[in-house]
Design an enzyme around this catalytic site. Structure first.
Site, PDB file in Angstrom:
ATOM      1  N   LYS A 173      26.376  10.417 -24.421  1.00  0.00           N
ATOM      2  CA  LYS A 173      26.562   9.179 -23.653  1.00  0.00           C
ATOM      3  C   LYS A 173      26.081   8.030 -24.540  1.00  0.00           C
ATOM      4  O   LYS A 173      24.892   7.806 -24.692  1.00  0.00           O
ATOM      5  CB  LYS A 173      25.724   9.247 -22.373  1.00  0.00           C
ATOM      6  CG  LYS A 173      26.280   8.474 -21.194  1.00  0.00           C
ATOM      7  CD  LYS A 173      26.330   6.979 -21.380  1.00  0.00           C
ATOM      8  CE  LYS A 173      25.011   6.278 -21.229  1.00  0.00           C
ATOM      9  NZ  LYS A 173      25.063   4.865 -21.626  1.00  0.00           N
ATOM     10  N   CYS A 282      13.867   0.564 -34.183  1.00  0.00           N
ATOM     11  CA  CYS A 282      12.712   1.102 -33.453  1.00  0.00           C
ATOM     12  C   CYS A 282      11.446   1.102 -34.307  1.00  0.00           C
ATOM     13  O   CYS A 282      10.362   0.858 -33.816  1.00  0.00           O
ATOM     14  CB  CYS A 282      13.025   2.505 -32.955  1.00  0.00           C
ATOM     15  SG  CYS A 282      13.612   3.581 -34.262  1.00  0.00           S
TER      16      CYS A 282
HETATM   17  P1  NAD Z   1      17.731   1.660 -23.265  1.00  0.00           P
HETATM   18  O1  NAD Z   1      16.600   2.564 -22.963  1.00  0.00           O
HETATM   19  O2  NAD Z   1      17.991   0.532 -22.348  1.00  0.00           O
HETATM   20  O3  NAD Z   1      19.100   2.486 -23.348  1.00  0.00           O
HETATM   21  C1  NAD Z   1      19.254   3.604 -24.189  1.00  0.00           C
HETATM   22  C2  NAD Z   1      20.344   4.499 -23.623  1.00  0.00           C
HETATM   23  O4  NAD Z   1      19.927   4.984 -22.353  1.00  0.00           O
HETATM   24  C3  NAD Z   1      21.680   3.792 -23.399  1.00  0.00           C
HETATM   25  O5  NAD Z   1      22.733   4.687 -23.646  1.00  0.00           O
HETATM   26  C4  NAD Z   1      21.609   3.463 -21.910  1.00  0.00           C
HETATM   27  O6  NAD Z   1      22.891   3.318 -21.318  1.00  0.00           O
HETATM   28  C5  NAD Z   1      20.896   4.685 -21.363  1.00  0.00           C
HETATM   29  N1  NAD Z   1      20.200   4.464 -20.094  1.00  0.00           N
HETATM   30  C6  NAD Z   1      19.693   3.298 -19.600  1.00  0.00           C
HETATM   31  N2  NAD Z   1      19.154   3.507 -18.381  1.00  0.00           N
HETATM   32  C7  NAD Z   1      19.309   4.827 -18.108  1.00  0.00           C
HETATM   33  C8  NAD Z   1      18.946   5.655 -17.008  1.00  0.00           C
HETATM   34  N3  NAD Z   1      18.326   5.158 -15.938  1.00  0.00           N
HETATM   35  N4  NAD Z   1      19.254   6.967 -17.068  1.00  0.00           N
HETATM   36  C9  NAD Z   1      19.882   7.488 -18.147  1.00  0.00           C
HETATM   37  N5  NAD Z   1      20.260   6.758 -19.216  1.00  0.00           N
HETATM   38  C10 NAD Z   1      19.969   5.441 -19.205  1.00  0.00           C
HETATM   39  O7  NAD Z   1      17.492   1.172 -24.753  1.00  0.00           O
HETATM   40  P2  NAD Z   1      18.365   0.133 -25.617  1.00  0.00           P
HETATM   41  O8  NAD Z   1      18.051  -1.216 -25.122  1.00  0.00           O
HETATM   42  O9  NAD Z   1      19.785   0.586 -25.676  1.00  0.00           O
HETATM   43  O10 NAD Z   1      17.750   0.389 -27.075  1.00  0.00           O
HETATM   44  C11 NAD Z   1      16.595  -0.202 -27.509  1.00  0.00           C
HETATM   45  C12 NAD Z   1      15.405   0.725 -27.377  1.00  0.00           C
HETATM   46  O11 NAD Z   1      15.636   1.952 -28.078  1.00  0.00           O
HETATM   47  C13 NAD Z   1      14.172   0.135 -28.014  1.00  0.00           C
HETATM   48  O12 NAD Z   1      13.052   0.331 -27.195  1.00  0.00           O
HETATM   49  C14 NAD Z   1      14.024   0.929 -29.304  1.00  0.00           C
HETATM   50  O13 NAD Z   1      12.736   0.975 -29.827  1.00  0.00           O
HETATM   51  C15 NAD Z   1      14.500   2.271 -28.890  1.00  0.00           C
HETATM   52  N6  NAD Z   1      14.880   3.057 -30.070  1.00  0.00           N
HETATM   53  C16 NAD Z   1      14.081   4.102 -30.478  1.00  0.00           C
HETATM   54  C17 NAD Z   1      14.390   4.836 -31.634  1.00  0.00           C
HETATM   55  C18 NAD Z   1      13.533   5.986 -32.087  1.00  0.00           C
HETATM   56  O14 NAD Z   1      14.005   6.781 -32.900  1.00  0.00           O
HETATM   57  N7  NAD Z   1      12.297   6.114 -31.645  1.00  0.00           N
HETATM   58  C19 NAD Z   1      15.529   4.503 -32.357  1.00  0.00           C
HETATM   59  C20 NAD Z   1      16.311   3.431 -31.926  1.00  0.00           C
HETATM   60  C21 NAD Z   1      15.980   2.719 -30.773  1.00  0.00           C
END
Ligand code: NAD
Length: 478
Positions: A173, A282
């Site tokens: 997803k 991240c």
């Molecule tokens: P997000 O958590 O809003 O979304 C990430 C994914 O989860 C998307 O596909 C989104 O559609 C899905 N999602 C959102 N709500 C959900 C729910 N209730 N249930 C299931 N899926 C859901 O994050 P974002 O804004 O897309 O990305 C930024 C974040 O990702 C930042 O906090 C960043 O630090 C983190 N990140 C972490 C790493 C790592 O390796 N640690 C790498 C890249 C990004």
């Protein structure tokens, strides 16, 4: 461009017939209408993944054969690198140069796990009694992979490549801002010859399609990368069905500059540490901790170089910083900048939105000095091109400040004293520590978080553990 769901090696519209818009953040233009997957589509994709997982063809396929399929996918992706990079750039806003690096990393990830697929082994265990005891490493089953928008193709490959190598099947997803490269990757999978259902993509919203995947009884494991907040929600939901979970979450990583460092190298490292990928990384080194005696020199050099990092057309050669992923993301970063000023930090570079050719969600490379640990910009993940400079005195002060965060994803240490570097690396609570470097990755080197940055490791041999179960087999020899 592919805009329909990829299920069972076929392209299908969403069950509801609904679509959503994907916008190019550099031009503000709608570039695609993409199928809006929901619960019914997740059901269909999980059914396809389950039926593939249970099929004779997949179950009996040797690791070597799975490895060959992954290697073929790597070759195909590499041959289409330019096309994938352009698409990654136009839905995410990153520069074409950064997008090419990202696609190249996905190719490397596929190749690396192609090599692992026939090296997944158990052990023989000496025990009391007349028994022969051995362990087998078996695939966990159907994996739900949920990824964010910052490295859409690459972070997906960090999940599906080890999962497929381990013998799992996958439903991916992607984030709703950036579904295009994940969907196009379906073509690579089909052409490589994976059986239908081994790899599926359902685009759609997080709380709808994403949550349906997390709740689905046919999914055995969720591999998630995203925000700490959503990671917590996923963990709670997954607990209800005892699903395995691995979480790669947010960060607020310290990049520590000691007075005895090569200051010019540290400044270069600080700049790539925060401004690479427009700070939507991240592991971004968003807290620069500088030893007080060199703070002025470091801040002057940083401010001068940040002012030259002018955002531009991501597709144009030579552009060093692209557009933030969306209007709402840029608004959120601008709010943090306003709070930084209000709480008393000193803005020394950037801080303003920028338009390129009159459009786009661009933002200047921004640096704040005189930041203190209690300020919002020092505590919260901004996920944009904003650097907070804090100062410390001595080694103890550096360690204390570095660990003064909920997160623990990465850290940088700049010093010419290698013993000090090791002492500090020992004490900093972070999953990755770079010494006299920042933002380096390799498919062979495990990556993941301590504390609120998550658990489980991606990349390296360790990533396979997230997709395998150990079965112990006892044979009575008596
Ligand atoms: P997000 O958590 O809003 O979304 C990430 C994914 O989860 C998307 O596909 C989104 O559609 C899905 N999602 C959102 N709500 C959900 C729910 N209730 N249930 C299931 N899926 C859901 O994050 P974002 O804004 O897309 O990305 C930024 C974040 O990702 C930042 O906090 C960043 O630090 C983190 N990140 C972490 C790493 C790592 O390796 N640690 C790498 C890249 C990004």
């Amino acid at each position: 461009m592919k805009t329909e769901l990829f299920v069972g090696n076929e392209w299908i519209a969403a069950d509801s017939g609904e679509t959503f818009e994907v916008v190019n953040p550099a031009t503000e233009e709608v570039i695609a209408q993409v199928a809006k997957g929901g619960e019914a589509d997740i059901d269909a994709a999980v059914a396809a993944a389950r039926s593939c997982f249970d099929s004779e063809e997949w179950r009996k396929m040797s690791g070597r054969k799975r490895g060959k399929l992954l290697a073929k996918a790597a070759d195909i992706l590499q041959s289409r690198l330019g096309e994938f990079a352009e698409l990654e750039s136009i839905h995410n806003g990153k520069t074409l140069f950064e997008a090419k690096i990202e696609v190249f990393m996905s190719v490397s990830t596929l190749r690396y796990y192609a090599g692992w697929a026939d090296k997944i082994e158990g052990k023989t265990i000496p025990v009391e009694g007349p028994f022969f005891v051995s362990t087998r490493r078996e695939p966990i089953g159907v994996v739900g992979a949920i990824v964010p928008w910052n490295f859409p193709l690459n972070l997906a490959s960090w999940k599906y490549a080890p999962a497929l190598a381990a013998g799992c099947t996958v439903v991916l997803k992607p984030a709703s801002e950036t579904p295009l490269t994940a969907l196009l990757f379906g073509e690579v999978i089909a052409e490589a010859g994976f059986p239908p259902g081994a790899f599926n993509v359902v685009s759609g919203g997080g709380s709808t399609a994403g949550m349906a995947l997390v709740r689905h009884p046919g999914v055995d494991k969720i591999a998630f990368t995203g925000s700490t907040e959503v990671g917590r929600l996923i963990m709670q939901e997954a607990a209800k069905s005892n699903k395995r979970v691995s979480l790669e979450l947010g960060g607020k990583s310290p990049n520590i500059v000691f007075a005895d460092a090569d200051i010019d190298a540290a400044v270069r490292g600080a700049l790539t540490g925060i401004f690479y990928g427009k700070g939507e990384v991240c592991a971004a080194g968003s807290r620069l901790l500088v030893e007080e005696s060199v703070r002025e020199e470091v801040v002057d050099k940083l401010a001068a170089r940040a002012a030259k990092l002018i955002p531009g057309d991501p597709l144009e050669k030579g552009t060093r910083m692209g557009a933030l992923v969306s209007k709402s993301q840029r608004d959120s970063v601008l709010e943090y900048i306003a709070r930084g000023k209000k709480e008393g930090a000193r803005l020394v570079a950037g801080g303003n939105p920028v338009a390129v050719n009159g459009k786009g969600y661009f933002l200047e490379a921004t640096v704040f000095d005189d930041v203190t640990p209690e300020m919002t910009i020092s505590r919260e993940e901004i996920f944009g091109p904003v650097l907070s400079v804090l100062s410390f005195e001595g080694e103890e002060g550096a360690v204390e400040l570095a660990n003064e965060t909920l997160y623990g994803l990465a850290a940088g240490i700049w010093t010419s004293d290698i013993a000090k570097a090791h002492r500090v690396a020992d004490r900093v609570k972070a999953g990755t520590v770079w010494i006299n470097a920042y933002n380096y990755y390799d498919t062979a080197a495990p990556f993941g978080g301590f504390k609120a940055s998550g658990f489980g490791r991606e990349l390296g041999g360790e990533a396979l553990d997230a997709f395998l179960e150990t079965k112990t087999v006892w044979v009575n020899l008596g």
